[in-house]
Design an enzyme around this catalytic site. Structure first.
Site, short mmCIF file in Angstrom:
data_model
loop_
_atom_site.label_atom_id
_atom_site.label_comp_id
_atom_site.label_asym_id
_atom_site.label_seq_id
_atom_site.Cartn_x
_atom_site.Cartn_y
_atom_site.Cartn_z
N TYR A 1 -11.27 -1.27 0.09
CA TYR A 1 -11.32 -0.95 1.53
C TYR A 1 -10.06 -0.20 1.96
O TYR A 1 -10.00 0.33 3.08
CB TYR A 1 -11.51 -2.23 2.37
N ARG A 2 -9.09 -0.08 1.07
CA ARG A 2 -7.78 0.48 1.39
C ARG A 2 -7.03 0.47 0.07
O ARG A 2 -7.32 -0.37 -0.78
CB ARG A 2 -7.14 -0.52 2.34
N TYR B 1 0.81 -1.21 0.00
CA TYR B 1 0.00 0.00 0.00
C TYR B 1 0.86 1.27 0.00
O TYR B 1 0.35 2.36 0.21
CB TYR B 1 -0.95 -0.01 1.19
#
Ligand code: ADP
Length: 516
Positions: free
Chosen positions: A468-469, A93
């Protein structure tokens, strides 16, 4: 030194002047400015974009909350943007890197005290720099019969992962659900505690989540509204029994039936922890290398995948889960689970002592007991270390699972990549994590991976699936898919941002929230 990206509107002299004042607070050693002095540790080397797209101007690491408040006040006065990380292992991420080049990384790894372990009520209070491994070792060394719930990287931060709303593998796997009590510093240096902690002499700060009045803990997650400096985390008492199991399913199309069986077991809690359904390549990549099966370009062909499945005794889908509790309870639940999944033709069941020497099964068993390890990251050797995670949420139904799987696999193959994914079964929803693996040294692969990711965001959104992310590079694109009533929610986020951080110094661009 001359390549240093600068924050908007600041000269190098402004920045260096601010950093000199910060050095007086934290000590010179803890203001890191040069690649040779360790700044490279804050680069995202796994991105689809070049390192320069998220290169920080420097990093500063306070030792305690008092130093942190002073650093934040200096930053606010001068206008130096800060990107907060705790352990910085947000792998897939963006890792430790900021959204915008020139942002100063605020590294909280030195704030790593375990402030309280309450055995009776089964919780801990930790600072941001406490890693899973550190907490695990502390409990082990002191014979404390409490389990942690860890994400896949052992070095990850207990607090940081919860702030990102990450997940783990025991029944306590929803990390934000298990958070209770937060201490926060705002952009102007204000310090406060949430929930019951707002009372000076409260004795339930870490026992009762909601307190009195508006419940605001959640607005500090995946956001840039404040900096968390302490967190209460509920832990699971060591259970009297554990029964991990792995079930392999031979065909890709079995996904439909598996998910239809899973939902009525997950919703009432017969399956107690995350049911992780990983595909063949994910599971295989833990124990073998790609070139043993395929040396060509493009996605691994079906014939090579079949050979790998046969050699490694893996299915097209491989489910790992576990039961916990008194043995009589486990036995009863197991009967239901075994009967249910045995309905899938060709399903093969493995228990704890089966699959001797399989590193995939070994690390899964550890994660489901809250034992931190790093095995999952051997996956990154599959193609050379580039890695971004595509993580949409879908209803837990067979039709939706097949639809999401088809969107992701067909696009991955079209862009020349392997489909490496796991479905993470929640309570009523599931998250599919597609690990987009590529060689970051290969500009063409990077460009294709970048394009593929955008296509996936768009196609998923068109089918009702939101992430969600997400990875740094795609935060704006994903935010734009949350478009109900002309993006009204993000406008609310912007209002809160303006109120709490009017100069916009905290984590500009985090989750698509920018200073205005
Ligand atoms: P981990 O090491 O567990 O992956 P990180 O330290 O990388 O966690 O943090 C992940 C993300 O969570 C960061 O990029 C940041 O957006 C957010 N975050 C981390 N620590 C804090 C904190 N103390 N306060 C606010 N947000 C945080």
């Amino acid at each position: 030194m001359n390549n240093r990206p600068l924050p908007d509107g600041l000269s190098e002299a402004d920045l260096l002047g601010g950093l000199a004042r910060m050095a007086e607070v934290v000590g010179k050693k803890w203001v890191i400015l040069e690649p040779e002095a360790g700044l490279t540790a804050y680069y995202d080397t796994q991105s689809t974009l070049p390192i320069s797209a998220s290169m920080p101007s420097g990093a500063v690491a306070p030792a305690n909350t008092d130093e942190l408040q002073k650093v934040v006040k200096i930053a606010n006065e001068i206008g130096i943007p800060l990107w907060t990380i705790s352990c910085g292992k947000n792998i897939g991420y963006g890792g430790p890197a900021p959204r915008k080049p020139g942002t100063l990384v605020l590294d909280l790894k030195r704030m790593n005290r375990i402030l309280e372990v309450n055995v009776e009520s089964a919780y801990v209070v930790v600072e941001p720099g406490v890693s899973y491994l550190q907490l695990y070792e502390h409990l082990q060394k002191n014979n404390i019969p409490l389990w942690i719930d860890c994400a896949a990287p052992a070095w990850g931060s207990v607090l940081g992962n919860a702030m990102e709303r990450g997940g783990g593998y025991t029944p306590y796997g929803d990390h934000w659900m298990m958070q209770c009590g937060l201490e926060v510093v705002l952009a102007d240096g204000t310090l406060f505690r949430t929930g019951m902690g707002a009372m000076e002499n409260s004795n339930t700060w870490n026992l009762f989540k909601y307190g009195y009045g508006p419940y605001i803990d959640g607005i500090f997650t995946q956001s840039n509204f404040g900096i968390a400096t302490k967190m209460g985390v509920w832990l699971m008492p060591e259970p009297p029994g554990v029964k991990p199991y792995m079930i392999t399913f031979p065909r890709e199309e079995d996904l439909h039936q598996i998910i239809e069986i899973m939902r009525p077991l997950k919703v009432p809690g017969v399956m107690q922890n995350a049911a992780v359904l990983s595909n063949l390549i994910w599971e295989g990549a833990i124990s073998t290398t790609r070139d043993r099966y395929y040396r060509g370009d493009g996605p691994m062909p079906e014939s090579a995948r079949q050979k790998m499945a046969a050699d490694l005794e893996l299915g097209a889908w491989n489910m790992t889960s576990s039961l916990y509790g008194p043995p009589a309870v486990i036995d009863t639940l197991w009967q239901v689970i075994e009967e249910s999944f045995s309905q899938v033709k060709g399903a093969r069941i493995y228990l704890a002592d089966d699959r001797a020497g399989d590193p995939g099964w070994e690390y899964r068993k550890k994660l489901m007991r809250g034992q931190p390890n790093m095995t999952e990251f051997s996956l990154l050797n599959w193609t050379g270390g580039g890695h971004v995670d595509f993580s949409p949420v879908a209803p837990m139904t067979g039709d939706e699972a097949m639809n999401l799987f088809n969107i992701c696999q067909s696009n991955a193959h079209e862009f020349g990549f392997d489909y490496v994914a796991e479905f993470f079964g929640g309570w009523r929803q599931m998250v599919q994590v597609f690990m987009l693996l590529f060689d970051p040294e290969d500009a063409d692969q990077r460009e294709r991976a970048n394009q593929l990711f955008s296509v996936l965001i768009r196609e998923a959104a068109a089918n009702g699936y939101g992430e969600y992310r997400t990875n740094l590079s795609f935060m704006d694109e994903v935010a734009a898919t949350y478009d109900f009533n002309d993006g009204a929610l993000w406008k609310v986020h912007q209002k809160i941002k303006r109120a709490l951080d009017p100069k916009g110094i905290l984590a500009p661009g985090k989750q698509g929230i920018w200073p205005l």
